[in-house]
Design a protein around this motif. Structure first.
Motif, mmCIF file in Angstrom:
data_model
loop_
_atom_site.group_PDB
_atom_site.id
_atom_site.type_symbol
_atom_site.label_atom_id
_atom_site.label_comp_id
_atom_site.label_asym_id
_atom_site.label_seq_id
_atom_site.Cartn_x
_atom_site.Cartn_y
_atom_site.Cartn_z
ATOM 1 N N VAL A 174 0.860 -1.185 0.000
ATOM 2 C CA VAL A 174 0.000 0.000 0.000
ATOM 3 C C VAL A 174 0.892 1.229 0.000
ATOM 4 N N VAL A 210 -7.084 3.738 3.428
ATOM 5 C CA VAL A 210 -7.290 2.929 2.224
ATOM 6 C C VAL A 210 -8.790 2.855 1.958
ATOM 7 N N GLN A 215 -10.624 -1.968 -1.124
ATOM 8 C CA GLN A 215 -10.481 -3.232 -0.404
ATOM 9 C C GLN A 215 -11.517 -4.250 -0.884
ATOM 10 N N LEU A 219 -10.834 -7.937 -2.613
ATOM 11 C CA LEU A 219 -11.363 -9.175 -2.043
ATOM 12 C C LEU A 219 -12.223 -9.920 -3.061
ATOM 13 N N MET A 242 -8.196 1.053 7.507
ATOM 14 C CA MET A 242 -6.958 0.460 7.002
ATOM 15 C C MET A 242 -6.058 1.621 6.573
ATOM 16 N N MET A 248 -1.087 -4.603 3.028
ATOM 17 C CA MET A 248 -2.425 -5.091 3.344
ATOM 18 C C MET A 248 -2.518 -6.561 2.949
ATOM 19 N N LEU A 250 -4.834 -9.764 2.000
ATOM 20 C CA LEU A 250 -6.133 -10.170 1.489
ATOM 21 C C LEU A 250 -6.313 -11.636 1.861
ATOM 22 N N CYS A 263 -11.509 -11.049 4.187
ATOM 23 C CA CYS A 263 -11.211 -9.816 4.915
ATOM 24 C C CYS A 263 -9.886 -9.256 4.451
ATOM 25 N N THR A 264 -9.715 -7.968 4.679
ATOM 26 C CA THR A 264 -8.394 -7.366 4.602
ATOM 27 C C THR A 264 -7.841 -7.314 6.015
ATOM 28 N N ARG A 266 -4.361 -5.870 8.608
ATOM 29 C CA ARG A 266 -3.092 -5.197 8.866
ATOM 30 C C ARG A 266 -2.251 -6.160 9.704
ATOM 31 N N GLN A 271 -8.475 -6.884 11.445
ATOM 32 C CA GLN A 271 -9.139 -6.856 10.144
ATOM 33 C C GLN A 271 -9.524 -5.413 9.816
ATOM 34 N N LEU A 273 -11.632 -4.603 6.398
ATOM 35 C CA LEU A 273 -12.927 -4.797 5.755
ATOM 36 C C LEU A 273 -13.265 -6.276 5.784
#
Length: 282
Positions: A174, A210, A215, A219, A242, A248, A250, A263-264, A266, A271, A273
């Motif tokens: 990112v 983000v 996101q 996904l 995020m 990030m 995925l 989910c996304t 970090r 999570q 999203l």
């Protein structure tokens, strides 16, 4: 001045015409390339969620608010809360759409609800869209937008741990360039994504945000790759901002027959999203 009742906007409707041109599809594919996207050509099937770049907010500069969004009070109600974000969405895909196809979007304000949250007053606006292509109705979509007060400091939501053993994982770098490109593809001037000074000093975020739709598109991309075709239904919601200062993740895991939970994330911290995707037997 008499207070405007934002609930008066319930039932308001608008119709827009649009399409995804081949150059737009190429730009978006380049932006989503780290998630595995490739550019469809004219007449090719439009990937899931890519209809979002068919209807761009082309208002004049004088009609933008300080945050970069179009001013409220037209189709969307004049909510007296300055911070806004796309909180959640649900989509049902009925027919495929293609690059270059003429599209029509009919939108309706389904609900406007004021609520009290941990950080104060909130307003949720629910918008229902029906997107039709040249062969008729193709997508039913519901979009939830949340409006919040401005804070004196960032208060992080309670973190939700990412899955420990995902079925699918992809790591996406990112950067400011990624956020700028996605903002350009969607003609989104929201400054929390591209203006670090504004994000930190005005909206009190520690870093750039983000985009939720970015996101969600990534996904949907990994879900499509894993299952071999685009989903029939897709739902998502943001659970934590995020930020742009870390890669990030995925992630996807099975949620039942023909279902993925995505989910996304970090790192292993939280999570960002959450989404669910469903495929019907064919």
């Amino acid at each position: 001045m008499a207070e405007i009742a934002v609930t008066d906007w319930i039932g308001r409707e608008e119709t827009a015409q649009g399409r995804v041109e081949e150059i737009q599809a190429a730009m978006l594919a380049a932006t989503l390339s780290d998630a595995g996207a490739t550019a469809p050509r004219f007449g090719d099937r439009l990937p899931a969620l890519w209809h979002w770049i068919a209807f761009l907010p082309t208002v004049p500069m004088r009609e933008l608010s300080e945050d970069g969004h179009p001013r409220l009070g037209g189709f969307l109600p004049p909510v007296p809360l300055p911070r806004r974000m796309w909180a959640a969405g649900a989509l049902e895909f009925l027919k495929p759409l293609s690059v270059g196809e003429r599209l029509t979007r009919h939108s309706r304000i389904e609900n406007v609800a004021m609520k009290e949250g941990s950080t104060g007053n909130m307003c949720f606006v629910t918008v229902a869209h029906e997107i039709a292509g040249e062969a008729g109705l193709a997508i039913r979509e519901t979009q939830d937008i949340v409006y919040l007060k401005m804070l004196d400091r960032f208060r992080a939501p309670k973190p939700v741990a990412p899955p420990e053993a995902p079925l699918v994982e992809r790591r996406v770098p990112v950067s400011e360039a990624l956020l700028f490109r996605f903002s350009a593809c969607t003609f989104n001037a929201h400054r929390i994504h591209i203006d670090l000074a504004y994000a930190r000093d005005v909206e009190k975020y520690p870093n750039l945000i983000v985009h939720g739709p970015l996101q969600a598109m990534m996904l949907a991309q990994i879900g499509t790759e894993h299952m071999g075709r685009a989903p029939d239904r897709f739902r998502f919601r943001g659970v934590h901002p995020m930020f742009h200062d870390r890669d990030m993740r995925l992630l996807a895991e099975e949620a039942g027959p023909g279902q993925l939970r995505l989910c996304t994330a970090r790192g292993t911290e939280n999570q960002g999203l959450q989404a669910t995707a469903e495929w019907e037997d064919r």
